[in-house]
Design a protein around this motif. Structure first.
Motif, PDB file in Angstrom:
ATOM      1  N   ILE A  17       0.838  -1.203   0.000  1.00  0.00           N
ATOM      2  CA  ILE A  17       0.000   0.000   0.000  1.00  0.00           C
ATOM      3  C   ILE A  17       0.868   1.246   0.000  1.00  0.00           C
ATOM      4  O   ILE A  17       0.606   2.212  -0.729  1.00  0.00           O
ATOM      5  N   LEU A  18       1.928   1.243   0.796  1.00  0.00           N
ATOM      6  CA  LEU A  18       2.827   2.391   0.834  1.00  0.00           C
ATOM      7  C   LEU A  18       3.516   2.596  -0.508  1.00  0.00           C
ATOM      8  O   LEU A  18       3.660   3.731  -0.979  1.00  0.00           O
ATOM      9  N   PHE A  19       3.939   1.508  -1.150  1.00  0.00           N
ATOM     10  CA  PHE A  19       4.597   1.637  -2.450  1.00  0.00           C
ATOM     11  C   PHE A  19       3.604   2.148  -3.496  1.00  0.00           C
ATOM     12  O   PHE A  19       3.968   2.938  -4.361  1.00  0.00           O
ATOM     13  N   GLY A  20       2.355   1.696  -3.394  1.00  0.00           N
ATOM     14  CA  GLY A  20       1.331   2.225  -4.278  1.00  0.00           C
ATOM     15  C   GLY A  20       1.106   3.707  -4.037  1.00  0.00           C
ATOM     16  O   GLY A  20       0.950   4.495  -4.985  1.00  0.00           O
ATOM     17  N   ALA A  21       1.097   4.114  -2.764  1.00  0.00           N
ATOM     18  CA  ALA A  21       0.951   5.532  -2.429  1.00  0.00           C
ATOM     19  C   ALA A  21       2.129   6.336  -2.964  1.00  0.00           C
ATOM     20  O   ALA A  21       1.981   7.481  -3.420  1.00  0.00           O
ATOM     21  N   THR A  22       3.305   5.729  -2.911  1.00  0.00           N
ATOM     22  CA  THR A  22       4.489   6.380  -3.473  1.00  0.00           C
ATOM     23  C   THR A  22       4.309   6.635  -4.967  1.00  0.00           C
ATOM     24  O   THR A  22       4.629   7.710  -5.475  1.00  0.00           O
ATOM     25  N   GLY A  23       3.774   5.630  -5.670  1.00  0.00           N
ATOM     26  CA  GLY A  23       3.524   5.789  -7.091  1.00  0.00           C
ATOM     27  C   GLY A  23       2.516   6.882  -7.384  1.00  0.00           C
ATOM     28  O   GLY A  23       2.574   7.536  -8.437  1.00  0.00           O
ATOM     29  N   ALA A  24       1.572   7.110  -6.439  1.00  0.00           N
ATOM     30  CA  ALA A  24       0.584   8.173  -6.618  1.00  0.00           C
ATOM     31  C   ALA A  24       1.225   9.552  -6.560  1.00  0.00           C
ATOM     32  O   ALA A  24       0.646  10.531  -7.025  1.00  0.00           O
ATOM     33  N   TRP A  25       2.422   9.633  -5.999  1.00  0.00           N
ATOM     34  CA  TRP A  25       3.147  10.907  -5.928  1.00  0.00           C
ATOM     35  C   TRP A  25       4.196  11.041  -7.026  1.00  0.00           C
ATOM     36  O   TRP A  25       4.270  12.079  -7.690  1.00  0.00           O
TER      37      TRP A  25
END
Length: 251
Positions: A185-193
């Protein structure tokens, strides 16, 4: 917009205040305490703190790192978190040419700081912190792009899918967990940025930080074993911050 120095001072002061809140959340959230309405108390005598005892940085210095009621020592982590959040505010002010970019950088930094602290201290990435990071990333990216941020949308999906697949494969091959449930989830959130183009850089930075920690432990003659737990979320947070500031490596 105001002069960069003025903006840096204002955001730095705002960061100190936000850092005080982040420090409190980093303690209360793992204990499942109220992070909004709960009163700040001494961890030793449990007495509520007076307003003048909660001024970021200055109260800790005036009290010489001790409780004003019982005299018990107050951990230096609080002032360090406040200073770090203040530094994020200054960094954000000096890293953007528009209010939107400055605000986005500071917001990302403060979110990542809290996530990194909690994972480093508790080996835990709560959804209540990682999920909103996806939303703020897509909103900020959309505002900066002036439209649908396809790069970041693909990055969010690809980031989550990649680490989820790696975790699944590791579990099938080794028969035990290799990544925590919050890491994808954190890596996905990173991709959102940072978008899908920034994901390799985030992983590279995270790997460098992790290897540096292992090397430091070896130099200090501490034992290192394959089963040792590592706060990978903290490493991802550092990688996301550096990639946001300096862009994908090689591009």
């Amino acid at each position: 917009m105001p002069l960069p120095a003025v903006t840096a001072v204002l955001l730095g002061l705002a960061g100190l205040i936000i850092g005080s809140f982040l420090a409190a959340v980093s303690v209360r959230l793992p204990r499942e305490e109220d992070v909004v309405a709960g009163r700040s108390r001494c961890m030793s005598c449990r007495q509520p703190l007076k307003p003048w005892q909660m001024v970021p940085v200055f109260s800790w210095l005036i009290l010489r790192g001790r409780c004003g009621q019982c005299g018990a020592g107050i951990s230096g982590r609080y002032i360090l978190i406040e200073l770090a959040a203040g530094g994020v505010g200054v960094w954000g002010a000096l890293n953007g040419q528009s209010w939107l970019m400055i605000g986005a950088t500071a917001l990302l930094g403060w979110q990542l700081l809290l996530i990194a602290i909690i994972d480093a201290e508790n080996f835990w990435l709560p959804d209540v912190l990682t999920m909103p990071l996806i939303g703020t990333g897509l909103i900020a990216s959309g505002l900066l792009a002036g439209g649908l941020p396809w790069n970041q949308i693909v990055g969010a999906v690809a980031g989550f899918g990649l680490l989820w697949l790696l975790a699944w494969l590791y579990r099938r091959v080794r028969g035990r967990e290799g990544l925590g449930g919050g890491d994808p989830i954190l890596f996905g959130a990173t991709g959102a940025w940072v978008g899908w183009t920034g994901l390799p850089s985030v992983l590279l930075w995270a790997s460098v930080v992790g290897l540096s920690l292992v090397l430091a432990r070896l130099l200090l003659r501490h034992s290192v074993r394959g089963a040792d737990r590592m706060p990978f979320g903290t490493f991802l947070a550092i990688g996301a911050w550096l990639t946001w500031l300096y862009g994908p490596l090689g591009l």
